[in-house]
Design a protein around this motif. Structure first.
Motif, short mmCIF file in Angstrom:
data_model
loop_
_atom_site.label_atom_id
_atom_site.label_comp_id
_atom_site.label_asym_id
_atom_site.label_seq_id
_atom_site.Cartn_x
_atom_site.Cartn_y
_atom_site.Cartn_z
N ASP A 43 0.82 -1.22 0.00
CA ASP A 43 0.00 0.00 0.00
C ASP A 43 0.85 1.27 0.00
O ASP A 43 0.55 2.23 -0.69
CB ASP A 43 -0.91 0.04 1.24
CG ASP A 43 -2.00 -1.02 1.22
OD1 ASP A 43 -2.54 -1.29 0.13
OD2 ASP A 43 -2.31 -1.57 2.29
N ARG A 44 1.91 1.26 0.83
CA ARG A 44 2.73 2.46 0.94
C ARG A 44 3.47 2.76 -0.35
O ARG A 44 3.61 3.90 -0.76
CB ARG A 44 3.75 2.31 2.08
CG ARG A 44 3.13 2.21 3.46
CD ARG A 44 2.35 3.46 3.83
NE ARG A 44 3.21 4.65 3.95
CZ ARG A 44 3.67 5.12 5.09
NH1 ARG A 44 3.39 4.54 6.22
NH2 ARG A 44 4.43 6.20 5.11
N ALA A 45 3.97 1.69 -1.01
CA ALA A 45 4.69 1.88 -2.26
C ALA A 45 3.75 2.41 -3.34
O ALA A 45 4.12 3.29 -4.14
CB ALA A 45 5.33 0.56 -2.71
N VAL A 46 2.51 1.90 -3.34
CA VAL A 46 1.55 2.35 -4.35
C VAL A 46 1.17 3.81 -4.09
O VAL A 46 1.06 4.62 -5.03
CB VAL A 46 0.30 1.44 -4.37
CG1 VAL A 46 -0.74 1.96 -5.35
CG2 VAL A 46 0.70 0.01 -4.75
N ALA A 47 1.01 4.16 -2.82
CA ALA A 47 0.71 5.57 -2.49
C ALA A 47 1.85 6.47 -2.96
O ALA A 47 1.62 7.59 -3.43
CB ALA A 47 0.50 5.73 -0.99
N ALA A 48 3.09 5.96 -2.88
CA ALA A 48 4.24 6.75 -3.33
C ALA A 48 4.18 7.02 -4.84
O ALA A 48 4.64 8.06 -5.31
CB ALA A 48 5.55 6.05 -2.96
N ILE A 49 3.61 6.08 -5.60
CA ILE A 49 3.44 6.32 -7.05
C ILE A 49 2.54 7.54 -7.26
O ILE A 49 2.86 8.44 -8.03
CB ILE A 49 2.79 5.10 -7.76
CG1 ILE A 49 3.75 3.92 -7.83
CG2 ILE A 49 2.35 5.50 -9.18
CD1 ILE A 49 3.18 2.73 -8.61
N ALA A 52 4.35 10.72 -6.37
CA ALA A 52 5.36 11.12 -7.35
C ALA A 52 4.69 11.69 -8.61
O ALA A 52 5.16 12.66 -9.19
CB ALA A 52 6.25 9.94 -7.72
N LYS A 53 3.58 11.10 -9.04
CA LYS A 53 2.91 11.57 -10.26
C LYS A 53 2.19 12.90 -10.04
O LYS A 53 1.91 13.62 -10.98
CB LYS A 53 1.90 10.53 -10.76
CG LYS A 53 2.54 9.24 -11.16
CD LYS A 53 2.24 8.67 -12.52
CE LYS A 53 1.27 9.26 -13.44
NZ LYS A 53 1.60 9.00 -14.85
N GLY A 54 1.85 13.18 -8.78
CA GLY A 54 1.20 14.45 -8.49
C GLY A 54 -0.19 14.58 -9.08
O GLY A 54 -0.56 15.64 -9.58
N ALA A 142 5.70 6.70 -16.69
CA ALA A 142 6.63 7.35 -15.74
C ALA A 142 6.75 8.84 -16.03
O ALA A 142 7.82 9.34 -16.39
CB ALA A 142 8.00 6.67 -15.80
N ASN A 143 5.65 9.55 -15.87
CA ASN A 143 5.63 11.00 -16.08
C ASN A 143 4.77 11.65 -15.01
O ASN A 143 3.90 11.00 -14.44
CB ASN A 143 5.05 11.32 -17.46
CG ASN A 143 3.68 10.69 -17.66
OD1 ASN A 143 3.58 9.51 -18.02
ND2 ASN A 143 2.63 11.45 -17.42
N LYS A 144 5.02 12.94 -14.77
CA LYS A 144 4.13 13.72 -13.90
C LYS A 144 2.76 13.77 -14.56
O LYS A 144 2.65 13.76 -15.79
CB LYS A 144 4.66 15.14 -13.77
CG LYS A 144 5.84 15.26 -12.85
CD LYS A 144 5.37 15.50 -11.43
CE LYS A 144 6.58 15.77 -10.53
NZ LYS A 144 6.29 15.43 -9.13
N SER A 145 1.74 13.84 -13.74
CA SER A 145 0.38 13.99 -14.24
C SER A 145 0.31 15.20 -15.18
O SER A 145 0.85 16.26 -14.88
CB SER A 145 -0.53 14.20 -13.04
OG SER A 145 -1.79 14.58 -13.46
N GLY A 146 -0.28 14.99 -16.35
CA GLY A 146 -0.40 16.10 -17.30
C GLY A 146 0.76 16.20 -18.27
O GLY A 146 0.68 16.93 -19.26
#
Ligand code: TXA
Ligand code: MG
Length: 326
Positions: A43-49, A52-54, A142-146
């Motif tokens: 769960d924590r690793a997925v939350a980190a995704i 990171a993507k914002g 593997a990019n920021k949202s948007g």
């Protein structure tokens, strides 16, 4: 932090696999685009995704595996899925299937829905990494949202270089567009996103309709899919004092709150990323008919708090088909 770009090698693969097992994020190549991978069962690793993507909301993630057997306890198979997998995997096709009840995949991967999107990529480096780690890997582009989806390590670095440690590099992604996403949870296969496998090619195997042909409303964002999880119980937001017959979802120091028949705390430390990791599983745990409602403490609007509030507001919105208890 600035991400290190490491060219693929046996050592690099072993390092990346170890880091994934430790719950870290790794960017890695696939045949479509580069993915931002994390252990899908953590769960924590997925939350980190999501952090990171914002993204301001939780968009469900695709689970990547090395072979079909790994999927047996993750999704419930059906005949069209078997046929499509036999023909197009490994490759740029993602299948959305019902979640298996025993799956260890984080509910955050499904953004709370009862479905999981799965794919077996064909890129040799992706395959080697998935084999080495032997875990299902959740990976959005593997990019920021948007931002645009990345097809080279430098694209990844430009977008997420400050958010991750390691970019496993192996040249340019050969397909260059994302995978085709097909929903196989209903009577008919519905194309959710065009991508690497053309719809005409899919139609050689199964009948596929597009979203406008499916007649469903509100499919613009997966967050609005009719199947999107909402608790059965009514949800009451920004509560500091819960009633005796309410379940209470807290955030922050427990002493700031009173009442509630059963309590779960999203994060005693007031950490929004920890709260995101717990959100969907705690909602599921509290969603029992013995309570009148789920009361939810105020959640701050910074970082993943935005996505948490977005999700909670939808869960609390008036529902058309709400069955009333008095
Ligand atoms: O080619 C790809 O698919 C790349 C590589 C890394 O595999 N991944 C990718 O992931 O494009 P992402 O997160 O950028 O896009 C995933 C798409 C989104 O449109 C999301 O809404 C949809 O798949 N999706 C994921 N899980 C879903 C689910 N359970 N139900 C419906 N749609 C889902
Ligand atoms: Mg994307």
């Amino acid at each position: 932090m600035t991400a290190t770009i490491i060219p693929v090698s046996a050592t690099a693969l072993a390092t990346a696999a170890t880091q994934l097992r430790e719950g870290k994020l790794i960017a890695f190549p696939t045949e479509t685009v580069y993915g931002l991978g994390a252990d899908a069962t953590n769960d924590r690793a997925v939350a980190a995704i999501y952090a990171a993507k914002g993204r301001p909301e939780f968009n469900p993630l695709i689970v990547h595996v090395a072979d079909e057997q790994q999927l047996d306890r993750i999704v419930i198979w059906n005949e069209p899925a078997r046929q499509l997998a036999a023909r197009f995997w490994p490759g740029p096709l993602t299948l959305v299937l019902p979640r298996h009840k025993d799956t260890k995949v984080s509910r955050l991967v499904s953004a709370g829905m009862d479905t999981v999107a799965v794919r077996i990529p064909s890129h040799p480096t992706a395959r080697k990494l998935l084999e080495a780690v032997a875990l299902p890997i959740a990976a959005p582009s593997a990019n920021k949202s948007g931002h645009l989806s990345p097809t080279t390590p430098l694209h990844v670095h430009a977008s997420l270089g400050h958010d991750i440690d390691l970019i496993l590099a192996d040249g340019k992604s050969p397909v260059g567009v994302e995978s085709t996403v097909l929903d196989l949870t209903g009577e008919q296969a519905v194309l959710l996103r065009p991508g690497g496998v053309p719809i005409e090619t899919l139609r050689q195997v199964v009948d596929v309709i597009t979203r406008d042909q499916s007649g469903s409303e509100g499919l613009k964002s997966p967050g609005l899919l009719p199947s999107h999880y909402a608790p059965h119980l009514p949800v009451r937001l920004n509560v500091t004092a819960a009633q005796a017959d309410e379940a209470f979802l807290l955030f922050g120091p427990p002493l700031s709150f009173s009442g509630g028949a059963e309590r779960l705390n999203l994060s005693e430390q007031g950490d929004v990323q920890e709260a995101a990791a717990n959100l969907f599983s705690y909602l599921h745990q509290l969603d029992r008919p013995v309570y009148k409602a789920i009361a939810v403490a105020p959640i701050p609007l910074h970082g993943l708090g935005l996505a948490i509030n977005d999700r909670l507001q939808r869960a609390a919105a008036p529902r058309v088909l709400l069955s009333h208890k008095n």
